[in-house]
Design a protein around this motif. Structure first.
Motif, mmCIF file in Angstrom:
data_model
loop_
_atom_site.group_PDB
_atom_site.id
_atom_site.type_symbol
_atom_site.label_atom_id
_atom_site.label_comp_id
_atom_site.label_asym_id
_atom_site.label_seq_id
_atom_site.Cartn_x
_atom_site.Cartn_y
_atom_site.Cartn_z
ATOM 1 N N ILE A 89 0.852 -1.184 0.000
ATOM 2 C CA ILE A 89 0.000 0.000 0.000
ATOM 3 C C ILE A 89 0.893 1.240 0.000
ATOM 4 N N TYR A 90 0.723 2.075 -1.023
ATOM 5 C CA TYR A 90 1.450 3.338 -1.127
ATOM 6 C C TYR A 90 0.430 4.474 -1.102
ATOM 7 N N ALA A 138 1.312 0.079 7.961
ATOM 8 C CA ALA A 138 0.342 0.442 8.996
ATOM 9 C C ALA A 138 0.035 -0.731 9.919
ATOM 10 N N PRO A 139 -0.238 -0.451 11.204
ATOM 11 C CA PRO A 139 -0.698 -1.504 12.118
ATOM 12 C C PRO A 139 -2.125 -1.908 11.777
ATOM 13 N N ASN A 140 -2.543 -3.086 12.243
ATOM 14 C CA ASN A 140 -3.835 -3.609 11.800
ATOM 15 C C ASN A 140 -5.018 -2.735 12.198
ATOM 16 N N GLU A 141 -4.984 -2.145 13.397
ATOM 17 C CA GLU A 141 -6.134 -1.340 13.816
ATOM 18 C C GLU A 141 -6.287 -0.094 12.951
ATOM 19 N N TRP A 142 -5.191 0.408 12.422
ATOM 20 C CA TRP A 142 -5.239 1.590 11.557
ATOM 21 C C TRP A 142 -5.462 1.176 10.110
ATOM 22 N N GLY A 143 -4.815 0.081 9.718
ATOM 23 C CA GLY A 143 -4.934 -0.365 8.342
ATOM 24 C C GLY A 143 -6.334 -0.782 7.971
ATOM 25 N N GLU A 144 -7.064 -1.407 8.890
ATOM 26 C CA GLU A 144 -8.426 -1.847 8.594
ATOM 27 C C GLU A 144 -9.347 -0.664 8.320
ATOM 28 N N THR A 145 -9.254 0.360 9.146
ATOM 29 C CA THR A 145 -10.154 1.501 8.977
ATOM 30 C C THR A 145 -9.745 2.370 7.804
ATOM 31 N N ALA A 146 -8.451 2.591 7.618
ATOM 32 C CA ALA A 146 -7.979 3.489 6.562
ATOM 33 C C ALA A 146 -8.007 2.839 5.189
ATOM 34 N N TYR A 147 -7.625 1.566 5.128
ATOM 35 C CA TYR A 147 -7.472 0.903 3.843
ATOM 36 C C TYR A 147 -8.600 -0.073 3.522
ATOM 37 N N GLY A 148 -9.440 -0.354 4.503
ATOM 38 C CA GLY A 148 -10.525 -1.305 4.289
ATOM 39 C C GLY A 148 -11.405 -0.982 3.096
ATOM 40 N N PRO A 149 -11.892 0.272 2.964
ATOM 41 C CA PRO A 149 -12.750 0.601 1.816
ATOM 42 C C PRO A 149 -12.060 0.408 0.469
ATOM 43 N N MET A 150 -10.761 0.727 0.409
ATOM 44 C CA MET A 150 -10.021 0.548 -0.842
ATOM 45 C C MET A 150 -9.936 -0.931 -1.209
ATOM 46 N N CYS A 151 -9.621 -1.767 -0.231
ATOM 47 C CA CYS A 151 -9.537 -3.208 -0.477
ATOM 48 C C CYS A 151 -10.904 -3.763 -0.873
ATOM 49 N N TYR A 152 -11.932 -3.281 -0.219
ATOM 50 C CA TYR A 152 -13.300 -3.725 -0.514
ATOM 51 C C TYR A 152 -13.677 -3.390 -1.960
ATOM 52 N N GLN A 153 -13.272 -2.216 -2.416
ATOM 53 C CA GLN A 153 -13.593 -1.799 -3.777
ATOM 54 C C GLN A 153 -12.874 -2.685 -4.799
ATOM 55 N N ILE A 154 -11.590 -2.941 -4.573
ATOM 56 C CA ILE A 154 -10.826 -3.779 -5.495
ATOM 57 C C ILE A 154 -11.411 -5.189 -5.535
ATOM 58 N N GLU A 155 -11.647 -5.754 -4.364
ATOM 59 C CA GLU A 155 -12.149 -7.122 -4.295
ATOM 60 C C GLU A 155 -13.566 -7.216 -4.854
ATOM 61 N N GLY A 156 -14.351 -6.170 -4.662
ATOM 62 C CA GLY A 156 -15.700 -6.158 -5.213
ATOM 63 C C GLY A 156 -15.687 -6.165 -6.733
ATOM 64 N N SER A 157 -14.767 -5.413 -7.329
ATOM 65 C CA SER A 157 -14.649 -5.387 -8.786
ATOM 66 C C SER A 157 -14.201 -6.743 -9.315
ATOM 67 N N LYS A 170 -4.179 -9.577 4.575
ATOM 68 C CA LYS A 170 -3.546 -8.294 4.864
ATOM 69 C C LYS A 170 -2.386 -8.525 5.826
ATOM 70 N N VAL A 171 -1.216 -8.113 5.416
ATOM 71 C CA VAL A 171 -0.008 -8.264 6.224
ATOM 72 C C VAL A 171 0.351 -6.887 6.766
ATOM 73 N N TYR A 172 0.200 -6.723 8.076
ATOM 74 C CA TYR A 172 0.317 -5.407 8.706
ATOM 75 C C TYR A 172 1.710 -5.145 9.278
ATOM 76 N N ASN A 173 1.966 -3.863 9.501
ATOM 77 C CA ASN A 173 3.116 -3.397 10.283
ATOM 78 C C ASN A 173 4.433 -3.983 9.783
ATOM 79 N N THR A 174 4.596 -4.015 8.473
ATOM 80 C CA THR A 174 5.809 -4.581 7.892
ATOM 81 C C THR A 174 7.003 -3.650 8.086
ATOM 82 N N CYS A 175 8.177 -4.231 8.042
ATOM 83 C CA CYS A 175 9.405 -3.430 8.039
ATOM 84 C C CYS A 175 9.652 -2.954 6.608
#
Length: 217
Positions: A89-90, A138-157, A170-175
């Motif tokens: 995610i960029y 991003a950590p999971n608690e932030w990534g779910e809320t911030a990126y969830g709609p974007m992932c939902y849109q891609i997967e829905g398409s 979703k792999v969170y909090n990567t180095c």
């Protein structure tokens, strides 16, 4: 059976690529032939809005009519029995290369005609299992809320056009780097980042393995 993984990261040996490789190992364990394609090895554009795929009498049959380095990859994806896409995610979205791939992969199969039986838009794509692996700083608690709609849109398409329920990870909090001391990244607690990786990365690799092992099921 052929399973193709599409790496939308510019790096071939870091978080996203490692997860995709694990997913392909899982697919191999289930008896599949596999291939990993690194999008950053190719020069191509996103959709150029030529609408050739929508012209009456078009012979595109769900493939993008624009010819460049992505053409052969799209042909392989059409012939594959399953796909596993992966991208970091960029700035709140998948990478530009993955986004351009998705435009060329999805739009030609979308028909602007309504199926009278279902009331939904028609699709030229054959039903195909698809997985998507996202990696993020991003950590999971932030990534779910911030990126969830974007992932939902891609997967829905993907689901609407390929008739599948997308299996996602979703792999969170990567180095972002191996040694934070070499970079101006004082915002991050390097010790905490590496501690999280030590505790969770192998578990995430196993989840990717299972995704690949079950992608055809």
């Amino acid at each position: 059976m052929k399973v193709i993984a599409i790496n939308g990261s510019p790096r071939k040996n870091w978080n996203t690529a490692i997860m995709l490789q694990s997913a392909l190992e899982g697919a191999k364990a289930d008896g599949a032939e596999t291939e990993l394609i690194n999008l950053y090895d190719y020069e191509y554009k996103g959709c150029v809005s030529c609408l050739s795929c929508k012209r009456k009498g078009s012979q595109a049959n769900g493939l993008c009519a624009y010819k460049d380095a992505l053409t052969t990859i799209l042909e392989k994806c059409k012939e594959a029995d399953a796909l596993i896409l992966g991208a970091p995610i960029y700035f709140g979205d998948v990478t530009g290369m993955m986004r351009s791939f998705l435009e060329r992969f999805l739009f030609p199969s979308l028909c602007y005609q309504v199926d009278p039986a279902t009331g939904a838009l028609k699709t030229l794509a054959a039903k195909k299992p698809i997985g998507f692996i996202y990696t993020m700083n991003a950590p999971n608690e932030w990534g779910e809320t911030a990126y969830g709609p974007m992932c939902y849109q891609i997967e829905g398409s993907l689901a609407a056009i390929y008739g599948c329920t997308v299996k996602s990870l979703k792999v969170y909090n990567t180095c972002q780097v191996k040694n934070y001391a070499d970079y101006d990244m004082d915002y991050f607690d390097a010790e905490a980042k590496h501690k999280y990786r030590d505790e969770h990365f192998e578990e995430d690799k196993q989840k990717a393995f299972e995704l690949g092992k079950n992608i055809l099921n």
